[in-house]
Design a protein around this motif. Structure first.
Motif, PDB file in Angstrom:
ATOM      1  N   THR A   1      10.928  -1.064 130.378  1.00  0.00           N
ATOM      2  CA  THR A   1       9.598  -1.110 129.773  1.00  0.00           C
ATOM      3  C   THR A   1       9.382  -2.483 129.166  1.00  0.00           C
ATOM      4  N   ILE A   2       8.243  -3.075 129.466  1.00  0.00           N
ATOM      5  CA  ILE A   2       7.862  -4.344 128.857  1.00  0.00           C
ATOM      6  C   ILE A   2       6.756  -4.059 127.848  1.00  0.00           C
ATOM      7  N   ARG A   3       7.056  -4.314 126.572  1.00  0.00           N
ATOM      8  CA  ARG A   3       6.054  -4.158 125.520  1.00  0.00           C
ATOM      9  C   ARG A   3       5.319  -5.487 125.390  1.00  0.00           C
ATOM     10  N   ILE A   4       3.988  -5.423 125.476  1.00  0.00           N
ATOM     11  CA  ILE A   4       3.169  -6.625 125.487  1.00  0.00           C
ATOM     12  C   ILE A   4       2.422  -6.724 124.157  1.00  0.00           C
ATOM     13  N   ALA A   5       2.666  -7.791 123.432  1.00  0.00           N
ATOM     14  CA  ALA A   5       2.015  -7.993 122.134  1.00  0.00           C
ATOM     15  C   ALA A   5       0.521  -8.221 122.329  1.00  0.00           C
ATOM     16  N   SER A   6      -0.235  -7.948 121.301  1.00  0.00           N
ATOM     17  CA  SER A   6      -1.674  -8.193 121.346  1.00  0.00           C
ATOM     18  C   SER A   6      -1.933  -9.679 121.524  1.00  0.00           C
ATOM     19  N   GLY A   7      -2.909  -9.992 122.356  1.00  0.00           N
ATOM     20  CA  GLY A   7      -3.269 -11.378 122.625  1.00  0.00           C
ATOM     21  C   GLY A   7      -3.949 -11.467 123.972  1.00  0.00           C
ATOM     22  N   THR A   8      -4.460 -12.642 124.281  1.00  0.00           N
ATOM     23  CA  THR A   8      -5.080 -12.892 125.577  1.00  0.00           C
ATOM     24  C   THR A   8      -4.130 -13.759 126.384  1.00  0.00           C
ATOM     25  N   TYR A   9      -3.827 -13.309 127.594  1.00  0.00           N
ATOM     26  CA  TYR A   9      -2.841 -13.982 128.433  1.00  0.00           C
ATOM     27  C   TYR A   9      -3.475 -14.445 129.733  1.00  0.00           C
ATOM     28  N   ARG A  10      -3.178 -15.659 130.095  1.00  0.00           N
ATOM     29  CA  ARG A  10      -3.548 -16.191 131.406  1.00  0.00           C
ATOM     30  C   ARG A  10      -2.253 -16.355 132.185  1.00  0.00           C
ATOM     31  N   GLN A  11      -1.650 -15.211 132.444  1.00  0.00           N
ATOM     32  CA  GLN A  11      -0.381 -15.144 133.149  1.00  0.00           C
ATOM     33  C   GLN A  11      -0.468 -14.045 134.193  1.00  0.00           C
TER      34      GLN A  11
ATOM     35  N   TYR B   1       4.516  -1.359 131.958  1.00  0.00           N
ATOM     36  CA  TYR B   1       3.877  -2.450 131.229  1.00  0.00           C
ATOM     37  C   TYR B   1       3.036  -1.784 130.153  1.00  0.00           C
ATOM     38  N   VAL B   2       3.461  -1.897 128.897  1.00  0.00           N
ATOM     39  CA  VAL B   2       2.825  -1.143 127.820  1.00  0.00           C
ATOM     40  C   VAL B   2       2.338  -2.086 126.729  1.00  0.00           C
ATOM     41  N   ALA B   3       1.042  -2.015 126.442  1.00  0.00           N
ATOM     42  CA  ALA B   3       0.482  -2.815 125.348  1.00  0.00           C
ATOM     43  C   ALA B   3       1.015  -2.272 124.028  1.00  0.00           C
ATOM     44  N   ALA B   4       1.445  -3.159 123.151  1.00  0.00           N
ATOM     45  CA  ALA B   4       1.950  -2.741 121.845  1.00  0.00           C
ATOM     46  C   ALA B   4       0.860  -2.014 121.067  1.00  0.00           C
ATOM     47  N   GLU B   5      -0.380  -2.440 121.266  1.00  0.00           N
ATOM     48  CA  GLU B   5      -1.545  -1.805 120.656  1.00  0.00           C
ATOM     49  C   GLU B   5      -2.563  -1.610 121.782  1.00  0.00           C
ATOM     50  N   ALA B   6      -2.996  -0.388 121.989  1.00  0.00           N
ATOM     51  CA  ALA B   6      -3.932  -0.104 123.092  1.00  0.00           C
ATOM     52  C   ALA B   6      -5.151  -1.017 123.001  1.00  0.00           C
ATOM     53  N   GLY B   7      -5.440  -1.694 124.095  1.00  0.00           N
ATOM     54  CA  GLY B   7      -6.580  -2.604 124.147  1.00  0.00           C
ATOM     55  C   GLY B   7      -6.304  -3.975 123.566  1.00  0.00           C
ATOM     56  N   GLY B   8      -5.116  -4.197 123.057  1.00  0.00           N
ATOM     57  CA  GLY B   8      -4.796  -5.470 122.428  1.00  0.00           C
ATOM     58  C   GLY B   8      -4.258  -6.523 123.385  1.00  0.00           C
ATOM     59  N   ALA B   9      -3.685  -6.089 124.502  1.00  0.00           N
ATOM     60  CA  ALA B   9      -3.122  -7.014 125.484  1.00  0.00           C
ATOM     61  C   ALA B   9      -4.170  -7.244 126.574  1.00  0.00           C
ATOM     62  N   ILE B  10      -4.695  -8.459 126.643  1.00  0.00           N
ATOM     63  CA  ILE B  10      -5.775  -8.794 127.565  1.00  0.00           C
ATOM     64  C   ILE B  10      -5.276  -9.818 128.572  1.00  0.00           C
ATOM     65  N   PHE B  11      -5.408  -9.482 129.851  1.00  0.00           N
ATOM     66  CA  PHE B  11      -5.078 -10.415 130.927  1.00  0.00           C
ATOM     67  C   PHE B  11      -6.387 -10.956 131.472  1.00  0.00           C
ATOM     68  N   ASP B  12      -6.503 -12.276 131.511  1.00  0.00           N
ATOM     69  CA  ASP B  12      -7.772 -12.932 131.813  1.00  0.00           C
ATOM     70  C   ASP B  12      -7.604 -13.946 132.939  1.00  0.00           C
ATOM     71  N   GLN B  13      -8.147 -13.641 134.105  1.00  0.00           N
ATOM     72  CA  GLN B  13      -8.318 -14.569 135.222  1.00  0.00           C
ATOM     73  C   GLN B  13      -7.061 -15.083 135.908  1.00  0.00           C
ATOM     74  N   SER B  14      -5.899 -14.750 135.497  1.00  0.00           N
ATOM     75  CA  SER B  14      -4.700 -15.336 136.091  1.00  0.00           C
ATOM     76  C   SER B  14      -4.355 -14.637 137.401  1.00  0.00           C
ATOM     77  N   ILE B  15      -3.977 -15.416 138.411  1.00  0.00           N
ATOM     78  CA  ILE B  15      -3.726 -14.890 139.746  1.00  0.00           C
ATOM     79  C   ILE B  15      -2.389 -15.413 140.278  1.00  0.00           C
ATOM     80  N   CYS B  16      -1.570 -14.511 140.832  1.00  0.00           N
ATOM     81  CA  CYS B  16      -0.338 -14.886 141.534  1.00  0.00           C
ATOM     82  C   CYS B  16      -0.563 -14.707 143.033  1.00  0.00           C
ATOM     83  N   GLU B  17       0.027 -15.589 143.813  1.00  0.00           N
ATOM     84  CA  GLU B  17      -0.010 -15.516 145.276  1.00  0.00           C
ATOM     85  C   GLU B  17      -1.433 -15.358 145.825  1.00  0.00           C
TER      86      GLU B  17
END
Length: 146
Positions: free
Chosen positions: A58-68, A79-95
Motif C-alpha cells: 500500500t502506498i499512502r499518498i500525502a495531501s498535495g498536488t502532484y505532477r508525477q 494507492y491510498v490518499a492519506a486524506e480523501a480528496g487530498g491527493a491530487i494528480f494534475d496533468q502528468s503523463i507516463c509513456e
C-alpha cells in the motif's frame, strides 16, 4: 559500587542519544509517498511503486498536488490518499498514456483526485491506463478531463 552509580547516571544519557521510533516514523512520513508495510517514504511515486515491485503493498499518498506519474508493471498495489480528496494528480503523463499505467496483478485507487487530463495534438491522455490485472477505484474523483 562506583561502577553501578556511573551506569545509573550514564543510562539516561545513552537513551537520549538513541532517536525514538516515533521520530523515525515522522521522518519517513514527511515524504509524500510512503509504503505502509515498510514505513519507508519516497519523494517520487515511481520510487514507491518500484519498492513494492512484484509483492503486495500500500502506498499512502500525502495531501498535495502532484505532477508525477508511475508505471506499475507487477504486484498488487493499493494507492491510498492519506486524506480523501487530498491527493491530487494534475496533468502528468507516463509513456504518452496516463498518470497511472497499470500492468500488475491488481491495483486499488482510493481517495485521489485526477484532474486536467486532456488530449493534445490528437493524442488521448488518460488519468489511468489499465492494461492487465484487476482494478478497483473507490472514493476517487476525475475532473476537468476528457
Amino acid at each position: 559500587m562506583r561502577l553501578k552509580l556511573l551506569a545509573l547516571y550514564a543510562l539516561p544519557l545513552a537513551c537520549a542519544l538513541i532517536p525514538p521510533a516515533t521520530a523515525q516514523t515522522k521522518r519517513a512520513s514527511a515524504k509524500p509517498f510512503v509504503v505502509v508495510e515498510s514505513g519507508k517514504g519516497f519523494d517520487q511515486l515511481q520510487q514507491a511503486v518500484d519498492a513494492i515491485g512484484d509483492a503486495r503493498g500500500t502506498i499512502r499518498i500525502a495531501s498535495g498536488t502532484y505532477r508525477q506519474c508511475a508505471v506499475q508493471s507487477a504486484g498488487r498495489i493499493s494507492y491510498v490518499a492519506a486524506e480523501a480528496g487530498g491527493a491530487i494528480f494534475d496533468q502528468s503523463i507516463c509513456e504518452d498514456q496516463a498518470a497511472l499505467i497499470l500492468r500488475g496483478e491488481s491495483a486499488r485507487i482510493d481517495g485521489a483526485i485526477f484532474q486536467n487530463y486532456r488530449g493534445r495534438a490528437g493524442q488521448p491522455y488518460h488519468a489511468i491506463a489499465w492494461h492487465s490485472g484487476s482494478l478497483s477505484i473507490v472514493n476517487t474523483l476525475f475532473r476537468a478531463s476528457d
